[in-house]
Design a protein around this motif. Structure first.
Motif, PDB file in Angstrom:
ATOM      1  N   PHE A 264      -2.961   5.669   4.954  1.00 41.17           N
ATOM      2  CA  PHE A 264      -1.972   6.333   6.026  1.00 41.17           C
ATOM      3  C   PHE A 264      -0.550   5.912   5.791  1.00 41.17           C
ATOM      4  O   PHE A 264       0.386   5.115   6.550  1.00 41.17           O
ATOM      5  N   PRO A 265       0.176   6.434   4.688  1.00 45.86           N
ATOM      6  CA  PRO A 265       1.704   5.875   4.395  1.00 45.86           C
ATOM      7  C   PRO A 265       2.714   6.793   5.356  1.00 45.86           C
ATOM      8  O   PRO A 265       2.525   7.994   5.457  1.00 45.86           O
ATOM      9  N   PHE A 266       3.350   5.870   6.186  1.00 48.89           N
ATOM     10  CA  PHE A 266       3.837   6.729   7.353  1.00 48.89           C
ATOM     11  C   PHE A 266       4.960   7.638   6.709  1.00 48.89           C
ATOM     12  O   PHE A 266       5.198   8.695   7.236  1.00 48.89           O
ATOM     13  N   TYR A 267       5.496   7.613   5.369  1.00 46.45           N
ATOM     14  CA  TYR A 267       6.756   8.497   5.002  1.00 46.45           C
ATOM     15  C   TYR A 267       6.202   9.706   4.201  1.00 46.45           C
ATOM     16  O   TYR A 267       6.705  10.893   3.932  1.00 46.45           O
ATOM     17  N   MET A 268       4.508   9.900   4.215  1.00 42.33           N
ATOM     18  CA  MET A 268       3.975  11.142   3.628  1.00 42.33           C
ATOM     19  C   MET A 268       3.245  11.614   4.853  1.00 42.33           C
ATOM     20  O   MET A 268       2.102  12.310   4.641  1.00 42.33           O
TER      21      MET A 268
ATOM     22  N   GLY B  36       0.751  -1.359  -0.094  1.00 39.17           N
ATOM     23  CA  GLY B  36      -0.100   0.036   0.017  1.00 39.17           C
ATOM     24  C   GLY B  36       0.730   1.266   0.083  1.00 39.17           C
ATOM     25  O   GLY B  36       0.291   2.373  -0.270  1.00 39.17           O
ATOM     26  N   LEU B  37       2.044   1.124   0.434  1.00 43.87           N
ATOM     27  CA  LEU B  37       3.032   2.351   0.601  1.00 43.87           C
ATOM     28  C   LEU B  37       3.306   2.727  -1.094  1.00 43.87           C
ATOM     29  O   LEU B  37       3.960   3.963  -1.074  1.00 43.87           O
ATOM     30  N   PHE B  38       3.078   2.101  -1.962  1.00 43.75           N
ATOM     31  CA  PHE B  38       3.470   2.498  -3.228  1.00 43.75           C
ATOM     32  C   PHE B  38       2.331   3.506  -3.582  1.00 43.75           C
ATOM     33  O   PHE B  38       1.031   3.118  -4.217  1.00 43.75           O
ATOM     34  N   GLN B  39       2.458   4.731  -3.454  1.00 48.15           N
ATOM     35  CA  GLN B  39       1.656   5.645  -3.604  1.00 48.15           C
ATOM     36  C   GLN B  39       1.523   6.231  -5.284  1.00 48.15           C
ATOM     37  O   GLN B  39       2.209   7.262  -5.495  1.00 48.15           O
ATOM     38  N   THR B  40       0.798   5.691  -5.767  1.00 48.03           N
ATOM     39  CA  THR B  40       0.827   5.905  -7.462  1.00 48.03           C
ATOM     40  C   THR B  40       0.489   7.363  -7.835  1.00 48.03           C
ATOM     41  O   THR B  40       1.444   7.941  -8.610  1.00 48.03           O
ATOM     42  N   GLY B  41      -0.339   7.836  -7.095  1.00 46.70           N
ATOM     43  CA  GLY B  41      -0.773   9.217  -7.341  1.00 46.70           C
ATOM     44  C   GLY B  41       0.360  10.330  -6.876  1.00 46.70           C
ATOM     45  O   GLY B  41       0.665  11.326  -7.859  1.00 46.70           O
ATOM     46  N   TYR B  42       0.846   9.950  -5.891  1.00 52.51           N
ATOM     47  CA  TYR B  42       2.070  10.807  -5.247  1.00 52.51           C
ATOM     48  C   TYR B  42       3.327  10.629  -6.306  1.00 52.51           C
ATOM     49  O   TYR B  42       3.845  11.687  -6.670  1.00 52.51           O
ATOM     50  N   ILE B  43       3.489   9.651  -6.768  1.00 53.25           N
ATOM     51  CA  ILE B  43       4.477   9.223  -7.586  1.00 53.25           C
ATOM     52  C   ILE B  43       4.705   9.921  -8.963  1.00 53.25           C
ATOM     53  O   ILE B  43       5.183  10.547  -9.650  1.00 53.25           O
ATOM     54  N   TYR B  44       3.322   9.705  -9.603  1.00 52.33           N
ATOM     55  CA  TYR B  44       2.795  10.054 -11.015  1.00 52.33           C
ATOM     56  C   TYR B  44       2.909  11.682 -10.979  1.00 52.33           C
ATOM     57  O   TYR B  44       3.463  12.378 -11.704  1.00 52.33           O
ATOM     58  N   GLY B  45       2.544  12.160  -9.595  1.00 50.97           N
ATOM     59  CA  GLY B  45       2.314  13.769  -9.512  1.00 50.97           C
ATOM     60  C   GLY B  45       3.733  14.105  -9.497  1.00 50.97           C
ATOM     61  O   GLY B  45       4.232  15.331 -10.401  1.00 50.97           O
ATOM     62  N   ARG B  46       4.730  13.688  -8.939  1.00 50.85           N
ATOM     63  CA  ARG B  46       6.140  14.106  -8.756  1.00 50.85           C
ATOM     64  C   ARG B  46       6.786  14.135 -10.129  1.00 50.85           C
ATOM     65  O   ARG B  46       7.556  14.707 -10.419  1.00 50.85           O
ATOM     66  N   LEU B  47       6.520  12.768 -10.841  1.00 53.89           N
ATOM     67  CA  LEU B  47       7.282  12.910 -12.132  1.00 53.89           C
ATOM     68  C   LEU B  47       6.516  14.144 -12.971  1.00 53.89           C
ATOM     69  O   LEU B  47       7.374  14.279 -14.166  1.00 53.89           O
ATOM     70  N   ASN B  48       5.466  14.622 -12.756  1.00 55.19           N
ATOM     71  CA  ASN B  48       5.025  15.807 -13.315  1.00 55.19           C
ATOM     72  C   ASN B  48       5.172  17.026 -12.761  1.00 55.19           C
ATOM     73  O   ASN B  48       4.719  17.990 -12.797  1.00 55.19           O
ATOM     74  N   HIS B  49       6.116  17.084 -11.552  1.00 52.93           N
ATOM     75  CA  HIS B  49       6.750  18.051 -10.859  1.00 52.93           C
ATOM     76  C   HIS B  49       5.622  18.644 -10.076  1.00 52.93           C
ATOM     77  O   HIS B  49       5.489  20.133  -9.863  1.00 52.93           O
TER      78      HIS B  49
ATOM     79  N   GLY C 263      -2.663   1.371 -10.941  1.00 51.38           N
ATOM     80  CA  GLY C 263      -1.399   1.236  -9.990  1.00 51.38           C
ATOM     81  C   GLY C 263      -2.051   1.037  -8.623  1.00 51.38           C
ATOM     82  O   GLY C 263      -1.668   0.006  -7.945  1.00 51.38           O
ATOM     83  N   ASP C 264      -3.090   1.740  -8.100  1.00 53.45           N
ATOM     84  CA  ASP C 264      -3.502   1.434  -6.707  1.00 53.45           C
ATOM     85  C   ASP C 264      -4.468   0.218  -6.794  1.00 53.45           C
ATOM     86  O   ASP C 264      -4.506  -0.633  -5.870  1.00 53.45           O
ATOM     87  N   PHE C 265      -5.037  -0.311  -7.917  1.00 47.97           N
ATOM     88  CA  PHE C 265      -5.912  -1.293  -8.046  1.00 47.97           C
ATOM     89  C   PHE C 265      -5.006  -2.509  -7.970  1.00 47.97           C
ATOM     90  O   PHE C 265      -5.082  -3.297  -6.987  1.00 47.97           O
ATOM     91  N   PHE C 266      -3.899  -2.596  -8.805  1.00 42.88           N
ATOM     92  CA  PHE C 266      -3.143  -3.939  -8.992  1.00 42.88           C
ATOM     93  C   PHE C 266      -2.102  -3.975  -7.624  1.00 42.88           C
ATOM     94  O   PHE C 266      -1.722  -5.115  -7.340  1.00 42.88           O
TER      95      PHE C 266
END
Length: 213
Positions: A99-103, A15-28, A59-62
């Motif tokens: 509730f990702p601890f690193y975020m 669950g810690l794989f935050q697809t939205g956060y990662i994709y957003g960061r790739l788009n700055h 991403g969140d589904f899989f």
């Protein structure tokens, strides 16, 4: 008990794989600073467009489907613990997503991850929930309302088919299955409490609609 804790822990890591956060960061951008402030599928769709929404959803589904499939392969289809452990694994994924601890424990609402649970748990429930979601959003354009109805239908489905003995759960664990499904449902509804308030006051934003002030 040990296998339940292990499933929760493994699920949380996925669950810690935050697809939205990662994709957003790739788009700055940090999705949490835009739109609803959520890092999930709907906010990605609104802020970054349809392609982003689809990628984030998948991403969140899989990230729920993958550990649940691995669990099925390890445990086997005839093990009476299977459906209970699937719920624990998926619950762990949803907790990691929400509730990702690193975020700072600020993640999404877990609906795409819950969709992964539906298809991993029982295709009949998944089919019914998909129909409810599509019809609700098509008519009202409220994704939040569709999401709330989906998790409610999930709980009803678990209780209905569980009471018929379809999940081959030991009698002593049947109410644990119901209880865990109820916790997942209640948490999803609680995560939508702000949306519920806006729905009640007629100020909820509609999908592809003009944002309400």
């Amino acid at each position: 008990m040990l296998e339940r804790v292990l499933c929760l822990a493994v699920g949380y890591v996925f669950g810690l794989f935050q697809t939205g956060y990662i994709y957003g960061r790739l788009n700055h951008i940090d999705l949490r600073n835009y739109g609803s402030g959520n890092s999930g599928t709907t906010n990605a769709l609104r802020v970054l467009g349809k392609k982003a929404g689809l990628i984030v959803f998948l991403g969140d589904f899989f990230k729920t489907v993958i550990p649940c499939v691995i669990l099925r392969l390890i445990v086997g289809p005839d093990d009476p613990r299977l459906y209970l452990l699937i719920l624990y694994t998926a619950f762990g994924v949803i907790l990691g997503h929400n509730f990702p601890f690193y975020m700072g424990f600020k993640g999404g609402k877990g609906i795409a991850a819950t969709a992964g649970l539906l298809i991993s748990f029982d295709w009949r429930i998944a089919f019914i929930c998909l129909g409810i979601f599509v019809v609700t959003v098509a008519i009202t354009r409220y994704v939040s309302l569709g999401s709330i109805l989906v998790v409610t239908a999930f709980l009803i489905g678990v209780i209905f088919w569980g009471s018929r003995g379809d999940y081959h759960v030991e009698a002593s664990h049947l109410y644990e299955l119901y209880g865990l499904a109820a916790v997942i449902t209640v948490m999803a509804i609680w995560r939508h409490r702000a949306n519920i308030g806006r729905l009640a006051h007629g100020t909820e934003n509609k999908l592809w609609g003009k944002k309400k002030e």
